[in-house]
Each structure stands twice: as structure tokens, then as C-alpha cells.
Enzyme design. Structure first.
Site, mmCIF file in Angstrom:
data_model
loop_
_atom_site.group_PDB
_atom_site.id
_atom_site.type_symbol
_atom_site.label_atom_id
_atom_site.label_comp_id
_atom_site.label_asym_id
_atom_site.label_seq_id
_atom_site.Cartn_x
_atom_site.Cartn_y
_atom_site.Cartn_z
ATOM 1 C CB SER A 148 -0.881 0.022 1.255
ATOM 2 O OG SER A 148 -1.533 1.261 1.381
ATOM 3 C CE1 TYR A 161 -3.599 -2.054 5.134
ATOM 4 C CE2 TYR A 161 -2.826 0.098 4.381
ATOM 5 C CZ TYR A 161 -3.451 -1.101 4.120
ATOM 6 O OH TYR A 161 -3.932 -1.359 2.862
ATOM 7 C CE LYS A 165 -1.508 -3.953 3.161
ATOM 8 N NZ LYS A 165 -1.880 -5.205 2.487
HETATM 9 N N1 LIG Z 1 -8.639 -0.828 -1.740
HETATM 10 C C1 LIG Z 1 -7.572 -0.052 -1.773
HETATM 11 O O1 LIG Z 1 -7.599 1.088 -2.272
HETATM 12 C C2 LIG Z 1 -6.286 -0.543 -1.221
HETATM 13 C C3 LIG Z 1 -5.229 0.367 -1.112
HETATM 14 C C4 LIG Z 1 -4.015 -0.092 -0.674
HETATM 15 C C5 LIG Z 1 -3.847 -1.431 -0.356
HETATM 16 N N2 LIG Z 1 -4.898 -2.286 -0.433
HETATM 17 C C6 LIG Z 1 -4.681 -3.692 -0.080
HETATM 18 O O2 LIG Z 1 -5.240 -4.529 -1.085
HETATM 19 C C7 LIG Z 1 -5.806 -5.696 -0.486
HETATM 20 C C8 LIG Z 1 -7.281 -5.819 -0.844
HETATM 21 O O3 LIG Z 1 -7.947 -4.667 -0.395
HETATM 22 P P1 LIG Z 1 -9.523 -4.510 -0.457
HETATM 23 O O4 LIG Z 1 -9.771 -3.053 -0.488
HETATM 24 O O5 LIG Z 1 -10.111 -5.381 -1.498
HETATM 25 O O6 LIG Z 1 -9.916 -5.046 1.009
HETATM 26 P P2 LIG Z 1 -11.297 -5.649 1.556
HETATM 27 O O7 LIG Z 1 -11.362 -5.321 2.996
HETATM 28 O O8 LIG Z 1 -12.446 -5.264 0.683
HETATM 29 O O9 LIG Z 1 -11.057 -7.218 1.378
HETATM 30 C C9 LIG Z 1 -10.118 -7.904 2.143
HETATM 31 C C10 LIG Z 1 -10.643 -9.286 2.408
HETATM 32 O O10 LIG Z 1 -9.655 -9.973 3.193
HETATM 33 C C11 LIG Z 1 -10.355 -10.819 4.094
HETATM 34 N N3 LIG Z 1 -9.478 -11.133 5.219
HETATM 35 C C12 LIG Z 1 -9.102 -10.308 6.218
HETATM 36 N N4 LIG Z 1 -8.321 -10.963 7.088
HETATM 37 C C13 LIG Z 1 -8.189 -12.226 6.630
HETATM 38 C C14 LIG Z 1 -7.489 -13.368 7.098
HETATM 39 N N5 LIG Z 1 -6.787 -13.331 8.237
HETATM 40 N N6 LIG Z 1 -7.569 -14.518 6.387
HETATM 41 C C15 LIG Z 1 -8.307 -14.570 5.233
HETATM 42 N N7 LIG Z 1 -8.981 -13.506 4.744
HETATM 43 C C16 LIG Z 1 -8.921 -12.347 5.435
HETATM 44 C C17 LIG Z 1 -11.561 -10.004 4.516
HETATM 45 O O11 LIG Z 1 -12.584 -10.830 5.046
HETATM 46 C C18 LIG Z 1 -11.942 -9.312 3.223
HETATM 47 O O12 LIG Z 1 -12.949 -10.013 2.543
HETATM 48 C C19 LIG Z 1 -5.546 -5.554 1.020
HETATM 49 O O13 LIG Z 1 -4.348 -6.222 1.352
HETATM 50 C C20 LIG Z 1 -5.364 -4.077 1.206
HETATM 51 O O14 LIG Z 1 -4.583 -3.773 2.337
HETATM 52 C C21 LIG Z 1 -6.122 -1.869 -0.856
#
Ligand SMILES: NC(=O)c1ccc[n+]([C@@H]2O[C@H](COP(=O)([O-])OP(=O)(O)OC[C@H]3O[C@@H](n4cnc5c(N)ncnc54)[C@H](O)[C@@H]3O)[C@@H](O)[C@H]2O)c1
Length: 303
Positions: A148, A161, A165
Site C-alpha cells: 500500500s 498497517y 505493508k
Molecule cells: N482498496 C484499496 O484502495 C487498497 C489500497 C491499498 C492497499 N490495499 C490492499 O489490497 C488488499 C485488498 O484490499 P480490499 O480493499 O479489497 O480489502 P477488503 O477489505 O475489501 O477485502 C479484504 C478481504 O480480506 C479478508 N481477510 C481479512 N483478514 C483475513 C485473514 N486473516 N484470512 C483470510 N482472509 C482475510 C476479509 O474478510 C476481506 O474479505 C488488502 O491487502 C489491502 O490492504 C487496498
């Protein structure tokens, strides 16, 4: 039918919704057999991973589901065994599961720190370590870890976080170096996508917030999946140890830390703190990085 991932077995963690769901669906569309992992259940108590796996199967793809908690090593091992039992190999691991436990630093609890690190960093070690022997044996494999810009650049209230990351960047680079000899690759991707994770965290109170939301809504989660697919595919065989970003129709390659200035100021007696204060800090001052946040660096709107 597109077939960039034909005959490949891909595990996607946290794939019950958001970016992970889109990655799982896209990989399946590109011919992969997918293990859809997510520990969450919907309001009816149904595993959301199974709902995604079912929709992939209904669309003609191949998928199985897992509710393993990647934060626990035994469950990460179980997740990998699901792929092995179903299809006998693992070609791709997408470490996508992640959580937020935001708090301004001086109020962040030890529990908030520990849980964030357990999922965002240790969880990715767990799954990577669990697939490593199989990929070594196969002499091939590709891992992608979702990092991230909260870590790569910075953000308020996300010390746990950001640390996780940024830790992932070190994990990915180490895996890329250690497993190069077995033709196993590892890369990071920092996504920007409108998902529940983002929507829950961003305020929508002021006019400024509303303007920000208009931009965020352009960042569809399905725009991240093609980069992940390209990195897992054989066509990405020459790409390892890199940090990418993806946002709407943009893809980025990030820099990696290297020395940018040196100063030789010591004599036979060595180097003193006073000399660093008097000479080195002024010499380097023009190259110090400003205390910017992700949104300061990504200051233009995606198309
Ligand atoms: N959405 C963004 O803009 C953004 C930005 C930077 C980084 N990210 C990273 O991208 C990835 C996906 O993000 P997103 O926005 O789709 O998140 P989200 O919260 O929509 O989805 C994450 C999923 O991970 C599952 N999860 C959490 N802990 C878990 C565990 N211990 N075991 C199995 N599953 C687990 C949750 O139930 C959830 O369904 C994440 O790693 C997030 O940190 C996202």
C-alpha cells in the site's frame, strides 16, 4: 476464451470481496484453477469465499473455496493443501487479504498493532512459506503481495498497517532473491480501489470529502486484476523483486531505496555528531523527503 493462466493453479487470499474477488474472477477467466480464500461470512452465515467460488464455477471456471485464517500458520498450510489436494500444484499465490485497524499513533493499542501485523505481514509470510516447498519442487511459481502507498509513501493513523505493508516489500524482495534459483518470482502491488475497506475508512462529511469521493469512485477494483494476472503469467517470467502500483487505467513502477547522497567528513579520529550537525545535515537538506502523504504524491486524478 483468454488463456494466459491456462492450467495454472492460483490461490487468492481475502478473495471473498473487493480487489481479491476481482483477481480470483479474472484469473479464472484467464483459465486458472482458483482457490478462493476468505475467512468472512455474509449476514446469513455463508462463507463469502464459497459464494465467489460458486459464481466462478457457474460461469464455467474452476474454483474451490477456503475459510482459512491466513494469520495462523496451521490454517495457511491448510489453505495450500486445499490447492494441492484439488489440483496437485500451486503456480500463483496472491497475498491479498488485509485489514485496517487505524488509530492515531499515540493512541494505538498493542492489540491494534498485533492484529494488523498478524494479518498484513505475518499472514503473508505464512502463506508464502507454505507454498514455497511446492514451488521449489515444481521449479516455478509466482507470488504477488498487495502492499500500500500508506506504507510506501505514508498516511495518517496507520502506523500498524504501514509497518506491515512496508514489511511486505522486504518479504517480497527476500523471496525473490532466495527463490530465484528455483525460478520462483515475487512482486508487490500497491492498489487503489473503491472497496469496502476504503469506503469504511474515508469520511464523507465535508464538501472536500465529497470531492475526494467522486475521484475514489472511479477506481474500480476490477482494474487491479489484469496487472496481477500478467505478473503470474509465464509472460511475466522476467519480472521479479519489483513494486508496482495500479489505479483505474494507470500502472506504476515504484522506486526502491538506494543511497542518493554521500558525505566523507571524518578524519583519523573518526566522525563526530557535531560534524554531522554542522556539515552533513546542511549538505543533505535539499534532498530530504518532505513529510508527504499518499494523496500528496498521487496528486492527479485517475482517468
Ligand atoms: N482498496 C484499496 O484502495 C487498497 C489500497 C491499498 C492497499 N490495499 C490492499 O489490497 C488488499 C485488498 O484490499 P480490499 O480493499 O479489497 O480489502 P477488503 O477489505 O475489501 O477485502 C479484504 C478481504 O480480506 C479478508 N481477510 C481479512 N483478514 C483475513 C485473514 N486473516 N484470512 C483470510 N482472509 C482475510 C476479509 O474478510 C476481506 O474479505 C488488502 O491487502 C489491502 O490492504 C487496498
Amino acid at each position: 476464451m483468454p488463456d494466459l493462466l491456462k492450467d495454472k493453479v492460483v490461490i487468492v487470499t481475502g478473495a471473498g470481496r473487493g480487489v481479491g474477488q476481482c483477481i480470483a474472477e479474472y484469473c479464472a477467466l484467464q483459465g486458472a484453477k482458483v482457490v478462493v480464500n476468505d475467512l468472512a461470512k455474509d449476514d446469513n452465515g455463508v462463507a463469502i469465499a464459497e459464494l465467489v467460488a460458486e459464481s466462478i464455477r457457474k460461469a464455467g471456471g474452476e474454483a474451490v473455496s477456503s475459510t482459512d485464517n491466513i494469520g495462523l500458520m496451521a490454517e495457511a498450510v491448510n489453505l495450500v493443501n486445499i490447492a494441492i489436494e484439488a489440483w496437485g500444484r500451486v503456480d500463483g499465490l496472491v497475498n491479498n487479504a488485509g485489514i485496517l485497524r487505524d488509530r492515531i499513533f499515540h493512541k494505538m493499542s498493542e492489540d491494534e498493532w498485533d492484529l494488523s501485523i498478524q494479518v498484513n505481514l505475518k499472514g503473508c509470510f505464512n502463506t508464502a512459506r507454505a507454498v514455497a516447498p511446492f514451488m521449489k519442487e515444481q521449479g516455478s511459481g509466482a507470488m504477488v503481495h498487495m502492499t500500500s502507498t500508506s506504507g510506501l509513501v505514508g498516511n495518517f493513523g496507520q502506523a500498524n498497517y504501514a509497518a506491515g505493508k512496508m514489511g511486505l516489500v522486504g518479504l517480497s524482495k527476500s523471496v525473490a532473491l532466495d527463490m530465484q534459483r528455483f525460478s520462483v518470482r515475487s512482486n508487490c502491488v500497491a492498489p487503489f480501489a473503491m472497496t469496502p475497506m476504503v469506503m469504511n475508512g474515508i469520511p464523507r462529511e465535508t464538501e472536500e470529502d465529497e470531492a475526494r469521493w467522486k475521484v475514489i469512485e472511479r477506481m474500480e477494483p476490477n482494474k487491479i486484476a489484469p496487472l496481477i494476472c500478467a505478473l503470474i503469467s509465464d509472460e511475466g517470467a522476467h519480472v521479479s523483486g519489483q513494486i508496482f502500483g495500479a489505479r483505474a487505467n494507470e500502472v506504476y513502477l515504484f522506486s526502491q531505496p538506494r543511497p542518493i547522497r554521500t558525505a566523507h567528513i571524518g578524519d583519523e579520529a573518526g566522525i563526530s555528531a557535531e560534524a554531522i550537525i554542522d556539515r552533513v545535515f546542511p549538505m543533505f537538506k535539499g534532498d530530504f523527503y518532505p513529510l508527504e502523504r499518499s494523496m500528496d504524491v498521487f496528486s492527479w486524478d485517475p482517468v
